[in-house]
Scaffold this motif. Structure first.
Motif, mmCIF file in Angstrom:
data_model
loop_
_atom_site.group_PDB
_atom_site.id
_atom_site.type_symbol
_atom_site.label_atom_id
_atom_site.label_comp_id
_atom_site.label_asym_id
_atom_site.label_seq_id
_atom_site.Cartn_x
_atom_site.Cartn_y
_atom_site.Cartn_z
ATOM 1 N N GLY A 359 91.029 -59.103 -52.699
ATOM 2 C CA GLY A 359 91.045 -58.049 -53.705
ATOM 3 C C GLY A 359 90.868 -56.675 -53.101
ATOM 4 O O GLY A 359 91.570 -55.719 -53.450
ATOM 5 N N ARG A 360 89.910 -56.567 -52.155
ATOM 6 C CA ARG A 360 89.653 -55.274 -51.531
ATOM 7 C C ARG A 360 90.839 -54.816 -50.691
ATOM 8 O O ARG A 360 91.268 -53.663 -50.761
ATOM 9 N N LYS A 361 91.392 -55.724 -49.863
ATOM 10 C CA LYS A 361 92.512 -55.351 -48.998
ATOM 11 C C LYS A 361 93.750 -55.012 -49.812
ATOM 12 O O LYS A 361 94.504 -54.104 -49.449
ATOM 13 N N ALA A 362 93.954 -55.733 -50.915
ATOM 14 C CA ALA A 362 95.124 -55.457 -51.754
ATOM 15 C C ALA A 362 95.061 -54.046 -52.307
ATOM 16 O O ALA A 362 96.038 -53.287 -52.240
ATOM 17 N N SER A 365 94.847 -51.284 -49.189
ATOM 18 C CA SER A 365 96.134 -51.132 -48.503
ATOM 19 C C SER A 365 97.168 -50.482 -49.406
ATOM 20 O O SER A 365 97.935 -49.617 -48.964
ATOM 21 N N ALA A 366 97.194 -50.897 -50.675
ATOM 22 C CA ALA A 366 98.150 -50.313 -51.612
ATOM 23 C C ALA A 366 97.884 -48.829 -51.812
ATOM 24 O O ALA A 366 98.815 -48.006 -51.796
ATOM 25 N N VAL A 367 96.620 -48.464 -51.989
ATOM 26 C CA VAL A 367 96.263 -47.053 -52.164
ATOM 27 C C VAL A 367 96.604 -46.254 -50.913
ATOM 28 O O VAL A 367 97.223 -45.179 -50.975
ATOM 29 N N ALA A 368 96.188 -46.773 -49.751
ATOM 30 C CA ALA A 368 96.400 -46.045 -48.498
ATOM 31 C C ALA A 368 97.880 -45.823 -48.205
ATOM 32 O O ALA A 368 98.309 -44.702 -47.901
ATOM 33 N N TRP A 369 98.691 -46.880 -48.320
ATOM 34 C CA TRP A 369 100.107 -46.746 -47.995
ATOM 35 C C TRP A 369 100.867 -45.929 -49.033
ATOM 36 O O TRP A 369 101.788 -45.189 -48.689
ATOM 37 N N THR A 370 100.501 -46.057 -50.292
ATOM 38 C CA THR A 370 101.182 -45.274 -51.337
ATOM 39 C C THR A 370 100.921 -43.783 -51.141
ATOM 40 O O THR A 370 101.858 -42.968 -51.183
ATOM 41 N N ILE A 371 99.656 -43.420 -50.930
ATOM 42 C CA ILE A 371 99.323 -42.012 -50.721
ATOM 43 C C ILE A 371 99.946 -41.501 -49.425
ATOM 44 O O ILE A 371 100.509 -40.401 -49.379
ATOM 45 N N TYR A 372 99.863 -42.303 -48.369
ATOM 46 C CA TYR A 372 100.426 -41.897 -47.074
ATOM 47 C C TYR A 372 101.932 -41.653 -47.183
ATOM 48 O O TYR A 372 102.442 -40.628 -46.722
ATOM 49 N N GLU A 373 102.645 -42.605 -47.786
ATOM 50 C CA GLU A 373 104.092 -42.439 -47.899
ATOM 51 C C GLU A 373 104.456 -41.217 -48.746
ATOM 52 O O GLU A 373 105.402 -40.493 -48.444
ATOM 53 N N GLU A 374 103.689 -40.984 -49.806
ATOM 54 C CA GLU A 374 103.991 -39.838 -50.654
ATOM 55 C C GLU A 374 103.711 -38.521 -49.926
ATOM 56 O O GLU A 374 104.473 -37.554 -50.053
ATOM 57 N N LEU A 375 102.624 -38.480 -49.157
ATOM 58 C CA LEU A 375 102.319 -37.271 -48.375
ATOM 59 C C LEU A 375 103.418 -36.991 -47.352
ATOM 60 O O LEU A 375 103.841 -35.846 -47.177
#
Length: 385
Positions: A359-362, A365-375
């Motif tokens: 649950g934590r990794k899902a 990871s989703a938050v980190a990659w989504t924000i990173y890709e958008e930035l």
């Protein structure tokens, strides 16, 4: 957490553009694509790591407590914490080392991963030729067509990314190398974080914890469990990137195929651009024609599913790593620890904390990659001129 082959930071791409008035005459237009600098990738990774670490620290703490012994369960651990004084504060115990580790770890990981992926893409190493797109012809100001070479170019109209697109083998290798490298550098912080979260130690500050470990175990104590951590993190990161990159076009196609087709038909009827459109007033190129909410949703769902798959496959290494970092004297090394856990507690001990970790990794990871890709996508909109 990519489409197209990126250009070097200072690269200028020149390609012929077809004039609408003179079909037989080729005009030459120049478009400069500047990639965001390395420092931007570092800062983007740092910000996503700090945010996710702070928000999800309670889940990390509970996972550590559950994994430290088979005599504890998630429900009992949660009850003991909430029944004590300062329950909320206790759930965020170990936040400082966690934020340092995850923040710097994400920064180093994304920076290293970006460098590796760009080099692999430029050299076509392990990259299938079919993923290299042709230049996109679109109309510039005044109706004059111009050539735009962008890392976000893709053969798929459902792309949600502006990062380099590589083969499965390249994604697996670059993800694993980047994660293992970042993990080694930050291993001392990881050991401190785990011991802070555990109820087996009563550390009051990072300096005192470091001094205690150095006195009792030497410098080697700060790297306890690195073998298990590397065996866990390298395959996890490699599998994650592979699954993430495979899921993005799949989910993007499933979620937005109908809207993309409608956009294409409408664009064709109005003689407008069909791909690589730019948001009015922002200069931000939509990845594969997707709007920001569409690309963010696709990336987030892809990140969650990819993390779930990779977490389930690597959880035994995480359970072994936790035991080694908490009780290195008892468990010795990775092989001995796994053997002791299987002999004394059975196979289930290797999957302790799986639900919490998944649950934590899902989410992280989703938050980190989504924000990173958008930035990165927004940064490329500013860096392209």
């Amino acid at each position: 957490m990519p489409n197209g082959v990126p250009l070097p930071p200072s690269a200028t791409a020149t390609a012929p553009a077809l004039s609408p008035n003179n079909a037989g005459t080729a005009a030459t237009a120049t478009k400069t694509t500047l990639r965001p600098p390395t420092t931007f990738h570092f800062l983007a990774g740092l910000s996503t790591g700090v945010l996710s670490a702070f928000l999800l620290q309670p889940a990390d703490l509970l996972k550590t407590r559950v994994q430290q012994s088979r005599s504890t369960s998630l429900l009992l651990t949660l009850r003991s914490i909430t029944a004590g004084p300062n329950a909320i504060q206790h759930l965020w115990r170990g936040t400082l080392p966690s934020v340092i580790r995850t923040g710097l770890g994400s920064a180093l990981y994304f920076t290293t991963l970006n460098a590796l992926r760009e080099n692999v893409a430029r050299s076509s190493l392990l990259a299938p030729a079919s993923t290299v797109p042709a230049p996109t012809i679109s109309k510039g100001n005044g109706g004059a067509p111009q050539n735009i070479l962008s890392p976000s170019s893709s053969s798929s109209s459902s792309s949600s990314s502006s990062l380099p697109r590589l083969s499965n083998t390249a994604n697996l290798a670059t993800g694993a190398i980047a994660r293992a490298s970042a993990g080694f550098v930050l291993m001392p912080v990881t050991v401190l974080k785990v011991r802070y979260e555990s109820s087996l130690y009563a550390y009051t500050s990072l300096p005192s914890a470091t001094a205690h470990i150095l006195k009792q175990e030497g410098a080697r104590g700060l790297f306890a469990g690195f073998g298990a951590t590397a065996v866990r993190d390298a395959p996890y990161a490699g599998l994650y990137v592979v699954c993430y990159e495979r899921l993005k076009p799949l989910l993007g196609g499933l979620l937005y195929a109908s809207s993309a087709a409608a956009k294409t038909n409408n664009s064709n009827s109005n003689d407008s651009d069909t791909e690589g459109s730019v948001t009015a007033g922002t200069g931000i190129e939509k990845a594969g024609g997707m709007t920001t909410p569409q690309s963010a949703t696709t990336n987030f769902l892809s990140g969650m599913l990819a993390a779930g798959i990779a977490t389930a496959a690597t959880n035994p290494f995480d359970a072994v790593k936790t035991r080694l970092q908490l009780l290195p004297g008892k468990y010795g090394n990775m092989v001995q620890a796994a053997g002791t856990m299987l002999r004394e507690e059975g196979v289930r001990s290797l999957f302790d904390g799986l639900t919490l970790r998944m649950g934590r990794k899902a989410v992280s990871s989703a938050v980190a990659w989504t924000i990173y890709e958008e930035l990165i996508r927004r940064a490329e909109g500013r860096w392209v001129r």
